[in-house]
Design a protein around this motif. Structure first.
Motif, short mmCIF file in Angstrom:
data_model
loop_
_atom_site.label_atom_id
_atom_site.label_comp_id
_atom_site.label_asym_id
_atom_site.label_seq_id
_atom_site.Cartn_x
_atom_site.Cartn_y
_atom_site.Cartn_z
N TYR A 116 0.87 -1.17 0.00
CA TYR A 116 0.00 0.00 0.00
C TYR A 116 0.91 1.23 0.00
CZ TYR A 116 -2.97 -3.69 1.95
OH TYR A 116 -3.62 -4.88 2.16
N ILE A 117 0.44 2.32 -0.56
CA ILE A 117 1.25 3.52 -0.65
C ILE A 117 0.73 4.58 0.33
CG2 ILE A 117 2.14 5.33 -2.15
CD1 ILE A 117 3.09 2.50 -2.90
N THR A 129 -3.65 7.20 -10.16
CA THR A 129 -3.69 6.80 -11.57
C THR A 129 -2.38 6.14 -11.98
OG1 THR A 129 -5.25 8.57 -12.12
CG2 THR A 129 -3.97 7.63 -13.93
N LEU A 130 -1.26 6.72 -11.57
CA LEU A 130 0.05 6.14 -11.87
C LEU A 130 0.17 4.76 -11.23
CD1 LEU A 130 3.48 7.91 -11.76
CD2 LEU A 130 3.17 5.77 -10.54
N ALA A 131 -0.24 4.64 -9.98
CA ALA A 131 -0.11 3.37 -9.27
C ALA A 131 -0.94 2.26 -9.89
CB ALA A 131 -0.48 3.55 -7.80
N GLU A 132 -1.99 2.62 -10.60
CA GLU A 132 -2.83 1.61 -11.24
C GLU A 132 -2.06 0.81 -12.29
OE1 GLU A 132 -6.11 3.87 -12.68
OE2 GLU A 132 -7.09 4.00 -10.71
N ASP A 133 -0.96 1.36 -12.77
CA ASP A 133 -0.14 0.63 -13.75
C ASP A 133 0.71 -0.45 -13.10
OD1 ASP A 133 -1.10 2.12 -15.89
OD2 ASP A 133 0.50 3.61 -15.76
N TYR A 134 0.68 -0.53 -11.78
CA TYR A 134 1.50 -1.51 -11.05
C TYR A 134 0.58 -2.39 -10.22
CZ TYR A 134 5.16 1.59 -12.59
OH TYR A 134 5.99 2.34 -13.39
N PRO A 135 0.29 -3.59 -10.72
CA PRO A 135 -0.67 -4.47 -10.03
C PRO A 135 -0.30 -4.79 -8.59
CG PRO A 135 -0.23 -5.26 -12.25
CD PRO A 135 0.74 -4.15 -12.00
N ALA A 136 0.98 -4.67 -8.27
CA ALA A 136 1.40 -4.97 -6.90
C ALA A 136 0.85 -3.96 -5.90
CB ALA A 136 2.93 -5.00 -6.80
N VAL A 137 0.52 -2.77 -6.35
CA VAL A 137 -0.01 -1.75 -5.44
C VAL A 137 -1.46 -2.10 -5.09
CG1 VAL A 137 -0.55 0.68 -5.09
CG2 VAL A 137 1.52 0.03 -6.36
N GLY A 138 -1.68 -2.42 -3.83
CA GLY A 138 -3.00 -2.87 -3.41
C GLY A 138 -3.82 -1.84 -2.67
N GLY A 139 -3.39 -0.59 -2.69
CA GLY A 139 -4.18 0.44 -2.03
C GLY A 139 -3.33 1.61 -1.59
N HIS A 140 -3.97 2.55 -0.90
CA HIS A 140 -3.33 3.79 -0.47
C HIS A 140 -3.85 4.17 0.91
CE1 HIS A 140 -1.92 4.67 -4.66
NE2 HIS A 140 -2.96 3.89 -4.93
N VAL A 141 -3.00 4.83 1.68
CA VAL A 141 -3.39 5.32 3.00
C VAL A 141 -3.02 6.80 3.07
CG1 VAL A 141 -3.20 5.00 5.49
CG2 VAL A 141 -2.93 3.03 3.97
N PHE A 142 -3.94 7.63 3.57
CA PHE A 142 -3.78 9.08 3.52
C PHE A 142 -3.49 9.65 4.91
CE2 PHE A 142 -6.46 7.66 0.08
CZ PHE A 142 -5.92 8.30 -1.02
N PHE A 143 -2.48 10.53 4.95
CA PHE A 143 -2.15 11.22 6.19
C PHE A 143 -2.66 12.66 6.09
CE2 PHE A 143 0.39 13.46 9.32
CZ PHE A 143 0.33 12.60 10.39
N SER A 144 -3.54 13.02 6.98
CA SER A 144 -4.17 12.21 8.00
C SER A 144 -5.59 12.71 8.19
CB SER A 144 -3.38 12.28 9.31
OG SER A 144 -3.38 13.62 9.79
#
Length: 410
Positions: A344-345, A372-387
């Protein structure tokens, strides 16, 4: 995690109370209530809720239990409105607790007085309320920070750091437990695992604090500990990394032994090592490298499978000199390739619209472009936002843009 309790990103060269929640287990018998299939289908969509220094919650110390609960529930409701499915709640900010712990005092960030019972169980309530809204609850712990000041006498008299002054190292205007002491390593695990055993949390979550971030002109004084425990290591740095490795591996093993379904995730600073330092490193010029400066070998933890997820804090813009989001995402995607570790990013929502930040952060579309950029990398399974307070304020609509563009909200 600074920005009031979260780290700076340094680039080199470049009644009512009783009804709130009963102390003790919140659904402790049986597996965590979140159906993990939704995470695979939609990705993790998380939000940190920081309690240290009252960054996000509670908004101030000394509020009534009902007001504290109301603020917490409002954060959870807001997460749902933005299409999120997880919150990461800081429950052990500074060798203290946001639940009735037998090991450590109640957090001062609740009442303003360390050790004072707030009259309710924040963690128990958070678990119940989050699950009622379909949100995962990741319990966020800080293993070694004791206090954001250096006078042990300001800690409650029964604090473990006062009972065991030999465990404590002052550094950079703060107090830390010494990671090189086996008894410290065992104690901090016991303190964290108490929450795992008693509550239906979905994950144990750590941020980026291991050995403290370097402070110019100061030395973290663990010379005596190294002399006693460092035999057989090629250097103090290697010994320090081993101390953190042991903490990670032991916590992973003990968590699974207590509750196999509870995940263990770590959210490190976004640069393991620069490529100029190590051919395996990222194409960055960061002034901090977790391997060298925090003695946190995050890449090793992935390769060894000690953790369930990694959430690197990629708090930079696409194209930023020295640490380019567009180059770091593929590096981390490659790091988890062939492992069972989810990626996750961590996203710097707090920078969006901040006039102190560069021009890219003044564009409400910057964070949406990250996803959108991360969608090109299947390994990215999500994002967490601070805060959480940045989600609440959403100064320039960056979070609303993410929700509309990627979560089907708005």
């Amino acid at each position: 995690m600074r920005r009031m309790g979260r780290r700076a990103f340094v680039l080199g060269a470049a009644g009512v109370v009783a009804a709130l929640a009963a102390p003790g287990p919140a659904g402790a018998a049986g597996p965590a209530s979140r159906d993990r299939r939704h995470r695979a289908a939609t990705g993790l969509r998380g939000m940190w809720i920081a309690t240290v220094a009252n960054v996000d919650w509670p908004s101030a110390t000394g509020l009534t239990a009902a007001t504290q609960r109301g603020e917490l529930v409002a954060h959870l409701d807001r997460a749902v409105r933005f299409g999120l499915n997880a919150v990461v709640l800081q429950v052990r900010p500074s060798a203290d607790a946001l639940w009735p712990s037998p090991h450590e005092p109640w957090s001062q960030y609740l009442t303003g007085v360390q050790g004072k019972d707030p009259g309710w169980d924040p963690l128990g309530t958070a678990v119940t309320e989050a699950h009622d809204r379909g949100l995962e609850l990741h319990a966020w712990f800080n293993p070694y920070r004791v206090s954001n000041q250096t006078d042990p006498k300001k800690l409650v008299a029964t604090h473990p750091a006062r009972v065991h002054p030999e465990w404590v190292v002052p550094y950079g205007g703060k107090l830390y437990y010494d990671p090189g002491l086996p008894e410290v390593r065992a104690f901090v695990q016991d303190a964290m695992l108490d929450a795992v055993s008693r509550y239906d949390i979905d994950a144990v979550h750590w941020d980026d604090y291991f050995y403290p971030y370097p402070v110019s002109g100061q030395t973290f004084d663990d010379a005596d500990t190294y002399a006693e425990h460092g035999a057989g290591f090629s250097s103090k740095a290697a010994w320090r990394r081993d101390n953190i490795d042991r903490l990670v591996k032991e916590t992973a093993d003990r968590t699974k032994a207590v509750k196999p379904h509870v995940r263990f995730g770590i959210s490190p600073f976004g640069v393991w090592r620069n490529k100029t330092t190590d051919p395996l490193g990222s194409p960055t010029a960061a002034g901090v490298q977790t391997y060298d400066d925090l003695y946190a070998d995050t890449r090793k933890w992935i390769k060894q499978g000690w953790i369930d997820y990694i959430c690197p804090q990629l708090y930079w813009t696409i194209g930023q000199s020295g640490a380019d989001y567009a180059q770091l995402v593929p590096w981390w995607a490659e790091a988890v390739e062939g492992t069972d570790v989810d990626l996750y990013i961590g996203e710097a929502l707090y920078k969006a619209g901040d006039p102190a930040q560069n021009s890219a952060w003044q564009n409400s579309a910057e964070l949406s472009r990250h996803l959108t950029l991360a969608e090109d990398y299947p390994a990215v399974g999500g994002h967490v936002f601070f805060s959480a307070n940045s989600v609440k304020a959403d100064r320039i609509g960056a979070m609303a843009r993410v929700a509309a563009d990627h979560y089907g909200v708005g």
